[in-house]
Design a protein around this motif. Structure first.
Motif, short mmCIF file in Angstrom:
data_model
loop_
_atom_site.label_atom_id
_atom_site.label_comp_id
_atom_site.label_asym_id
_atom_site.label_seq_id
_atom_site.Cartn_x
_atom_site.Cartn_y
_atom_site.Cartn_z
N ARG A 1 9.88 38.01 30.16
CA ARG A 1 9.64 39.46 30.12
C ARG A 1 8.18 39.77 30.41
O ARG A 1 7.86 40.72 31.14
N ALA A 2 7.28 39.00 29.85
CA ALA A 2 5.86 39.21 30.11
C ALA A 2 5.55 38.92 31.58
O ALA A 2 4.77 39.65 32.21
N TYR A 3 6.16 37.90 32.12
CA TYR A 3 5.95 37.56 33.53
C TYR A 3 6.49 38.67 34.43
O TYR A 3 5.85 39.04 35.42
N ASP A 4 7.65 39.21 34.08
CA ASP A 4 8.22 40.32 34.85
C ASP A 4 7.29 41.53 34.85
O ASP A 4 7.08 42.17 35.88
N ALA A 5 6.75 41.84 33.69
CA ALA A 5 5.86 43.00 33.59
C ALA A 5 4.58 42.78 34.38
O ALA A 5 4.07 43.72 35.02
N GLN A 6 4.06 41.59 34.36
CA GLN A 6 2.79 41.31 35.03
C GLN A 6 2.96 41.18 36.54
O GLN A 6 2.10 41.62 37.30
N HIS A 7 4.05 40.57 36.99
CA HIS A 7 4.22 40.27 38.42
C HIS A 7 5.26 41.14 39.11
O HIS A 7 5.56 40.91 40.28
N ASN A 8 5.84 42.09 38.38
CA ASN A 8 6.84 43.00 38.94
C ASN A 8 8.02 42.22 39.54
O ASN A 8 8.41 42.43 40.70
N THR A 9 8.57 41.31 38.75
CA THR A 9 9.72 40.51 39.17
C THR A 9 10.93 40.88 38.32
O THR A 9 10.84 41.77 37.47
N ALA A 10 12.03 40.20 38.53
CA ALA A 10 13.27 40.48 37.79
C ALA A 10 13.88 39.21 37.23
O ALA A 10 15.09 38.97 37.35
N LEU A 11 13.06 38.38 36.60
CA LEU A 11 13.58 37.12 36.06
C LEU A 11 14.51 37.34 34.88
O LEU A 11 15.50 36.62 34.72
N THR A 12 14.24 38.33 34.04
CA THR A 12 15.13 38.58 32.90
C THR A 12 16.48 39.11 33.36
O THR A 12 17.50 38.79 32.77
N ASP A 13 16.50 39.92 34.42
CA ASP A 13 17.79 40.36 34.98
C ASP A 13 18.57 39.18 35.53
O ASP A 13 19.79 39.10 35.39
N THR A 14 17.86 38.26 36.15
CA THR A 14 18.49 37.05 36.68
C THR A 14 19.07 36.22 35.54
O THR A 14 20.21 35.76 35.62
N LEU A 15 18.30 36.05 34.48
CA LEU A 15 18.78 35.28 33.32
C LEU A 15 19.97 35.97 32.69
O LEU A 15 20.95 35.32 32.33
N ASP A 16 19.91 37.28 32.56
CA ASP A 16 21.03 38.02 31.98
C ASP A 16 22.29 37.87 32.82
O ASP A 16 23.38 37.64 32.28
#
Length: 124
Positions: A51-66
């Protein structure tokens, strides 16, 4: 204990106290260091870093994990759920494993991450 040490011919040595009140031997050895780190990381859980990485880099890793956890590891259903190319989804899974340190093939890691994705709001 003093009598036992005196009988053995050794003088009694009381442990010195550190500033926080624990015996210095334990403080110097870092007796609770790894335990405290484990408790702290367990409180935070595996979803905090993505989540912190998504906020900092504007990515969607948590959506991918979900999507990955919601489809129980079915890549075809997961990439269709998030509407991205299959290779992009697979790349995100690899990136997620590096960033979060999650073994995506370990069922216990997925079981630990799933409640955090459901219970914690996405903006936190």
């Amino acid at each position: 204990m003093r009598e036992h040490q005196a009988a053995a011919g050794r003088p009694f040595a009381a442990p010195y106290r550190s500033a926080v009140g624990r015996p210095r031997r334990l403080a110097a050895a870092g007796a609770d260091g790894p335990y405290r780190r484990r408790r702290r990381s367990a409180r935070r859980g595996p979803v905090v870093r993505p989540r912190a990485y998504d906020a900092q880099h504007n990515t969607a890793l948590t959506d991918t994990l979900d999507a990955w956890l919601s489809t129980f590891g079915d890549v075809i259903a997961a990439f269709a759920a998030v509407h991205i190319h299959p290779n992009t989804f697979r790349y995100r899974l690899k990136r997620l494993a590096v960033v979060a340190g999650i073994d995506l093939h370990d069922p216990e890691a997925g079981f630990e991450a799933m409640p955090q994705l459901r219970l914690r709001p996405p903006d936190s």
